[in-house]
Design an enzyme around this catalytic site. Structure first.
Site, PDB file in Angstrom:
ATOM      1  N   TYR A  64      39.570  52.180  39.446  1.00  0.00           N
ATOM      2  CA  TYR A  64      38.868  51.462  38.389  1.00  0.00           C
ATOM      3  C   TYR A  64      37.476  51.164  38.944  1.00  0.00           C
ATOM      4  O   TYR A  64      37.280  50.224  39.710  1.00  0.00           O
ATOM      5  CB  TYR A  64      39.624  50.178  38.045  1.00  0.00           C
ATOM      6  CG  TYR A  64      38.959  49.286  37.029  1.00  0.00           C
ATOM      7  CD1 TYR A  64      38.099  49.792  36.063  1.00  0.00           C
ATOM      8  CD2 TYR A  64      39.213  47.920  37.020  1.00  0.00           C
ATOM      9  CE1 TYR A  64      37.498  48.965  35.128  1.00  0.00           C
ATOM     10  CE2 TYR A  64      38.624  47.079  36.092  1.00  0.00           C
ATOM     11  CZ  TYR A  64      37.766  47.608  35.148  1.00  0.00           C
ATOM     12  OH  TYR A  64      37.168  46.786  34.232  1.00  0.00           O
ATOM     13  N   ASP A 103      39.650  54.801  35.116  1.00  0.00           N
ATOM     14  CA  ASP A 103      38.447  54.406  34.397  1.00  0.00           C
ATOM     15  C   ASP A 103      37.289  54.508  35.379  1.00  0.00           C
ATOM     16  O   ASP A 103      37.091  53.640  36.219  1.00  0.00           O
ATOM     17  CB  ASP A 103      38.608  52.979  33.875  1.00  0.00           C
ATOM     18  CG  ASP A 103      37.387  52.472  33.131  1.00  0.00           C
ATOM     19  OD1 ASP A 103      36.377  53.212  33.067  1.00  0.00           O
ATOM     20  OD2 ASP A 103      37.432  51.339  32.617  1.00  0.00           O
ATOM     21  N   ASN A 105      34.157  54.581  34.516  1.00  0.00           N
ATOM     22  CA  ASN A 105      33.059  53.768  33.988  1.00  0.00           C
ATOM     23  C   ASN A 105      31.729  54.505  33.919  1.00  0.00           C
ATOM     24  O   ASN A 105      30.676  53.944  34.256  1.00  0.00           O
ATOM     25  CB  ASN A 105      32.929  52.475  34.795  1.00  0.00           C
ATOM     26  CG  ASN A 105      33.426  51.265  33.997  1.00  0.00           C
ATOM     27  OD1 ASN A 105      33.214  51.187  32.791  1.00  0.00           O
ATOM     28  ND2 ASN A 105      34.094  50.350  34.674  1.00  0.00           N
ATOM     29  N   ASP A 200      41.538  48.697  24.253  1.00  0.00           N
ATOM     30  CA  ASP A 200      40.247  49.277  23.898  1.00  0.00           C
ATOM     31  C   ASP A 200      40.039  50.632  24.570  1.00  0.00           C
ATOM     32  O   ASP A 200      39.083  51.351  24.262  1.00  0.00           O
ATOM     33  CB  ASP A 200      39.088  48.318  24.215  1.00  0.00           C
ATOM     34  CG  ASP A 200      39.106  47.790  25.628  1.00  0.00           C
ATOM     35  OD1 ASP A 200      40.022  48.136  26.403  1.00  0.00           O
ATOM     36  OD2 ASP A 200      38.197  47.003  25.973  1.00  0.00           O
TER      37      ASP A 200
END
Length: 210
Positions: A64, A103, A105, A200
Site C-alpha cells: 500500500y 494500491d 497510488n 471506494d
C-alpha cells in the site's frame, strides 16, 4: 479474517502510531516459505505498508504505497519511498521473480484516469509519481493489465465517494499486479472487478501459471 478457514495462513501489518491509517494483509491457502514485513528501512517501515511472502518459485509482495497527500505535502517523502521500494524489489528479483500487488497510488498514464488534464497537480498523477512508476517498470517489472490491454479505456479501480463518481465511472486505476518481466510467459490474465461493490476501490485478479 480469523474466521476464514479456507485461508489457514494469515498475515497483516498496520501503522503503529496512527490507528486505522494504513495497513496490508495477506491470506494464503499454501504456507509461504517465509514472511517479512516492510522493506528494511526504518523511515519507511512505520506504517504497515508491505508484506513479502516467499514461495518456492517466486516472491509475492503486497503493498500500500503512500499517498502524496492533499496539497502534495508528502510528495517529497513519496519520491524517497519510490526509490527505496524500487531498490527493495530489485534486490528480491535478483533472487527469484516477483509478483507485486496492491494500491500503488499512481495512475501511470492519461488512459488510467478519467480527467488527466485537470489532475496534473493532484496526488497520484504528478509528473514525479508517474516518473517513479515508470522507473519501477524499467527496473524489470511489467504492468500486467496494460500489457494485456494496452488501449482499453475507462478501466479504473478507484472512485471517490463524492459526486456520484462510481456511477459515472469517473475513476482512477491505482491498483496493480506487476510481474517480473521474465515471468510474462506465465501470465494468463489480469482482471479488474469493477462490478464488485463495498469499497471506494474494487478488487483485481491475476491469473498466472507458476
Amino acid at each position: 479474517m480469523r474466521e476464514m478457514p479456507e485461508y489457514p495462513h494469515k498475515y497483516w501489518a498496520c501503522a503503529g502510531a496512527k490507528e486505522g491509517y494504513s495497513g496490508v494483509a495477506l491470506l494464503c491457502k499454501t504456507e509461504p516459505l517465509s514472511i517479512t514485513y516492510g522493506i528494511g528501512e526504518e523511515e519507511h517501515d512505520q506504517e504497515g505498508r508491505v508484506i513479502t511472502a516467499e514461495f518456492p518459485s517466486h516472491f509475492l509482495v503486497t503493498a500500500y504505497v503512500p499517498n502524496a497527500g492533499r496539497g502534495l505535502v508528502r510528495l517529497e517523502y513519496r519520491q524517497r519511498w519510490d526509490a527505496a521500494f524500487r531498490a527493495y524489489l530489485r534486490g528480491l528479483d535478483a533472487r527469484k521473480p516477483l509478483v507485486v500487488c496492491g494500491d500503488l497510488n499512481v495512475a501511470h498514464a492519461e488512459i488510467d484516469l478519467k480527467n488527466p488534464k485537470g489532475n496534473k497537480k493532484s496526488a497520484g498523477f504528478t509528473p514525479e509519481e508517474r516518473q517513479g512508476f515508470g522507473e519501477l517498470l524499467a527496473a524489470g517489472f511489467t504492468d500486467t493489465f496494460r500489457h494485456l490491454y494496452p488501449a482499453t479505456p475507462h478501466a479504473y479501480t478507484f472512485w471517490t465517494y463524492m459526486m456520484n463518481a462510481r456511477a459515472k465511472n469517473v475513476g482512477w486505476r491505482l491498483d496493480y499486479f506487476l510481474l517480473s518481466t521474465r515471468l510474462l510467459g506465465a501470465l494468463c490474465d489480469s482482471k479488474i472487478r469493477s462490478q464488485a461493490m463495498g469499497s471506494d476501490h474494487c478488487p483485481i485478479t491475476l491469473y498466472v501459471a507458476l
